[in-house]
Motif scaffolding. Sequence first.
Motif, PDB file in Angstrom:
ATOM      1  N   PRO A   1       0.840  -1.336   0.159  1.00 23.09           N
ATOM      2  CA  PRO A   1      -0.177   0.057   0.004  1.00 23.09           C
ATOM      3  C   PRO A   1       0.854   1.363  -0.063  1.00 23.09           C
ATOM      4  N   THR A   2       0.384   2.326  -0.602  1.00 23.63           N
ATOM      5  CA  THR A   2       1.299   3.620  -0.557  1.00 23.63           C
ATOM      6  C   THR A   2       0.817   4.444   0.282  1.00 23.63           C
ATOM      7  N   GLU A   3      -0.057   4.227   1.111  1.00 23.14           N
ATOM      8  CA  GLU A   3      -0.565   5.132   2.332  1.00 23.14           C
ATOM      9  C   GLU A   3      -1.001   3.924   3.393  1.00 23.14           C
ATOM     10  N   GLY A   4      -0.805   4.647   4.700  1.00 17.39           N
ATOM     11  CA  GLY A   4      -1.190   3.776   5.801  1.00 17.39           C
ATOM     12  C   GLY A   4      -2.521   3.342   5.745  1.00 17.39           C
ATOM     13  N   VAL A   5      -2.901   1.878   6.297  1.00 16.92           N
ATOM     14  CA  VAL A   5      -4.187   1.583   6.535  1.00 16.92           C
ATOM     15  C   VAL A   5      -4.769   1.483   7.970  1.00 16.92           C
ATOM     16  N   ARG A   6      -6.094   1.960   8.032  1.00 20.31           N
ATOM     17  CA  ARG A   6      -6.753   1.959   9.407  1.00 20.31           C
ATOM     18  C   ARG A   6      -7.656   0.710   9.263  1.00 20.31           C
TER      19      ARG A   6
ATOM     20  N   ILE B   1     -10.129  -2.043  11.700  1.00 21.07           N
ATOM     21  CA  ILE B   1     -10.840  -2.319  12.963  1.00 21.07           C
ATOM     22  C   ILE B   1     -11.281  -3.789  13.035  1.00 21.07           C
ATOM     23  N   VAL B   2     -10.845  -4.478  13.962  1.00 21.22           N
ATOM     24  CA  VAL B   2     -11.500  -5.794  13.973  1.00 21.22           C
ATOM     25  C   VAL B   2     -12.486  -5.988  15.001  1.00 21.22           C
ATOM     26  N   HIS B   3     -13.796  -6.356  14.956  1.00 14.28           N
ATOM     27  CA  HIS B   3     -14.603  -6.450  16.014  1.00 14.28           C
ATOM     28  C   HIS B   3     -14.457  -7.741  16.569  1.00 14.28           C
ATOM     29  N   ARG B   4     -14.147  -7.807  18.317  1.00 12.86           N
ATOM     30  CA  ARG B   4     -14.400  -8.915  18.973  1.00 12.86           C
ATOM     31  C   ARG B   4     -14.941  -8.547  20.263  1.00 12.86           C
ATOM     32  N   GLN B   5     -15.720  -9.270  20.693  1.00 13.66           N
ATOM     33  CA  GLN B   5     -16.553  -8.832  21.935  1.00 13.66           C
ATOM     34  C   GLN B   5     -15.436  -9.561  23.046  1.00 13.66           C
ATOM     35  N   VAL B   6     -14.655  -8.783  23.365  1.00 10.76           N
ATOM     36  CA  VAL B   6     -13.554  -8.999  24.383  1.00 10.76           C
ATOM     37  C   VAL B   6     -13.442  -8.027  25.688  1.00 10.76           C
ATOM     38  N   GLU B   7     -12.901  -8.162  26.818  1.00  3.99           N
ATOM     39  CA  GLU B   7     -12.608  -7.237  27.887  1.00  3.99           C
ATOM     40  C   GLU B   7     -11.341  -6.273  27.520  1.00  3.99           C
ATOM     41  N   GLN B   8     -10.727  -6.662  26.946  1.00  6.20           N
ATOM     42  CA  GLN B   8      -9.183  -5.890  26.615  1.00  6.20           C
ATOM     43  C   GLN B   8      -9.085  -5.873  25.044  1.00  6.20           C
ATOM     44  N   ALA B   9      -8.787  -4.748  24.604  1.00  5.27           N
ATOM     45  CA  ALA B   9      -8.449  -4.399  23.159  1.00  5.27           C
ATOM     46  C   ALA B   9      -7.010  -4.545  22.910  1.00  5.27           C
ATOM     47  N   ASN B  10      -6.605  -4.717  21.656  1.00  2.00           N
ATOM     48  CA  ASN B  10      -5.245  -5.258  21.186  1.00  2.00           C
ATOM     49  C   ASN B  10      -5.082  -4.101  20.180  1.00  2.00           C
ATOM     50  N   VAL B  11      -3.994  -3.407  20.259  1.00  5.22           N
ATOM     51  CA  VAL B  11      -3.754  -2.564  19.051  1.00  5.22           C
ATOM     52  C   VAL B  11      -2.041  -2.505  18.689  1.00  5.22           C
ATOM     53  N   VAL B  12      -1.880  -2.450  17.202  1.00  2.00           N
ATOM     54  CA  VAL B  12      -0.468  -2.230  16.810  1.00  2.00           C
ATOM     55  C   VAL B  12      -0.523  -1.346  15.661  1.00  2.00           C
ATOM     56  N   VAL B  13       0.333  -0.470  16.010  1.00  2.00           N
ATOM     57  CA  VAL B  13       0.580   0.524  14.913  1.00  2.00           C
ATOM     58  C   VAL B  13       2.187   0.378  14.398  1.00  2.00           C
ATOM     59  N   GLY B  14       2.242   0.634  13.254  1.00  2.00           N
ATOM     60  CA  GLY B  14       3.601   0.605  12.665  1.00  2.00           C
ATOM     61  C   GLY B  14       3.653   0.646  11.223  1.00  2.00           C
ATOM     62  N   SER B  15       4.901   0.104  10.265  1.00  2.00           N
ATOM     63  CA  SER B  15       4.922   0.281   9.058  1.00  2.00           C
ATOM     64  C   SER B  15       5.952  -1.012   8.756  1.00  2.00           C
ATOM     65  N   THR B  16       6.248  -0.668   7.304  1.00  2.00           N
ATOM     66  CA  THR B  16       7.190  -1.717   6.931  1.00  2.00           C
ATOM     67  C   THR B  16       8.570  -1.396   7.705  1.00  2.00           C
ATOM     68  N   GLY B  17       9.347  -2.532   7.682  1.00  2.00           N
ATOM     69  CA  GLY B  17      10.811  -2.201   8.657  1.00  2.00           C
ATOM     70  C   GLY B  17      11.697  -2.621   7.713  1.00  2.00           C
TER      71      GLY B  17
ATOM     72  N   PRO C   1       4.662   5.294   5.740  1.00  2.00           N
ATOM     73  CA  PRO C   1       3.144   5.027   5.847  1.00  2.00           C
ATOM     74  C   PRO C   1       2.871   4.324   7.006  1.00  2.00           C
ATOM     75  N   ARG C   2       2.143   4.874   7.740  1.00  2.00           N
ATOM     76  CA  ARG C   2       1.821   4.363   9.191  1.00  2.00           C
ATOM     77  C   ARG C   2       0.285   3.642   9.221  1.00  2.00           C
ATOM     78  N   SER C   3       0.392   2.352   9.448  1.00  2.00           N
ATOM     79  CA  SER C   3      -0.907   1.534   9.470  1.00  2.00           C
ATOM     80  C   SER C   3      -1.317   1.390  11.086  1.00  2.00           C
ATOM     81  N   ILE C   4      -2.494   1.138  11.513  1.00  2.00           N
ATOM     82  CA  ILE C   4      -3.058   1.026  12.807  1.00  2.00           C
ATOM     83  C   ILE C   4      -4.141  -0.049  12.793  1.00  2.00           C
ATOM     84  N   VAL C   5      -4.022  -1.117  13.499  1.00  2.00           N
ATOM     85  CA  VAL C   5      -4.923  -2.128  13.522  1.00  2.00           C
ATOM     86  C   VAL C   5      -5.377  -2.211  15.018  1.00  2.00           C
TER      87      VAL C   5
END
Length: 446
Positions: free
Chosen positions: A256-261, A263-279, A431-435
């Motif tokens: 991708p030429t731009e970052g992607v945002r 969101i994955v729905h899961r009915q959980v008590e704790q959310a998980n997040v990763v933010v980053g890019s190519t390395g 380009p920074r993506s967030i999941v």
Amino acid sequence: MSQHLPLVGAGQPGAELTAGQDGATIRRTVLPGGVRVLTEEMPGLRSATVGAWVGVGSRDETDGHHGSTHFLEHLLFKGTSRRTALDIAEAFDAVGGEANAATGKEHTCYYARVLDDDLPMAVDVITDMVTSARLDADELETERGVILEELAMTEDDPGEVVHERFAEAVLGAHALGRPIGGTADTIRAVPRAAVWDHYTWHYRPETLVVAAAGGVDHDRLVAQVGEALVAGGWELDVAGVPRARRASEPQTDGLPTEGVRLIVHRQVEQANVVVGSTGLSATDDRRFAMTVLNAVLGGGMSSRLFQEIREKRGLAYSTYSFAQGHGGLGLFGLYAGCAPGKVDEVTTMMVDELERMAHDGITAAELERSVGQLSGGLVLGLEDSGSRMSRLGKSELVHGEIMTVAESLDRIRAVTADDVRDLAADLASRPRSIVKVGPFDPRGEQ
């Protein structure tokens, strides 16, 4: 006296190199057909770990074959022309040994840890599996169900989901963006013929690396491997050469030429997040600077992420940074698990720490502490035969050289604060993506 081992183009079949490392001896032989055998003899050790590394991973799958690499990891334990699945299991249980396998994006490894006296048996069984798997149709269908259950288990783990989706978001249509185990749809769809084609095409002498560490005699192992391969029906052409390792040039096709945002729905008590890019790719010269950057940013209890997000503010139990290097491409990310209502705040804090490092660099104290942390971790991580066996296999397939512990430590110690700041600036500019995975609706609202 330690000797650096350059593996790329290291010679013709039968060529051999030796090196001393921490009282151990590393040796390498190329057999006819291009099969590579590497050993690290560790004096006084009564156990040994041997692995058969095949230079094929999920990135090598073509249309119609997706999921085949992971399928083979399971099916090779299901029987050969000489052994049933029970025979394979009993062979290792009878001597108190352990056998397993692992599939990656670029290689697959079948390995066993046994007493040194039982190493010939382990070599014979694992080589038999690699050369003579039956891929029985009934077993394949049974294992299809097992793999689907494995994938379902992964989907139930939000920590696994966020990392898989992050790779997909950053790498897009690139082959490295696909999940290693395949998807439920690809596993249901792939026919036996496709798995068989994948097996016969990729499981060949020129792709095979046999690595062993511990109580192992190199010459004896070379002879055992050669005999076992011939017994398995492989033709070891004297003109055969090892398959060249993957190109290290940066790859951008399908990214991708731009970052992607996402969101994955899961009915959980704790959310998980990763933010980053190519390395960085696995062979990038800056990879040692990356290890220092990771140690300072998110590699331990004294890291910036841990101190700021967990210790000072109590916003997360787990937070860290990570880097994955592959041929021509890599990933870099920042992770946290936190309350759903705190995701945006925590994400901002993680990004702020990266950008602060890119702008201000790191302190002399942080550099010294990270070098000590990495140096100690490197040495402690090589205390067992399994880790040394893995180091041999990956060095051959990925890096094309084996560095002694002393050489690796020297490369780490040579990293400067400027190196880390420059790398942080490079990463922060990409380009920074967030999941996010949690109880969010498609618009990212709780």
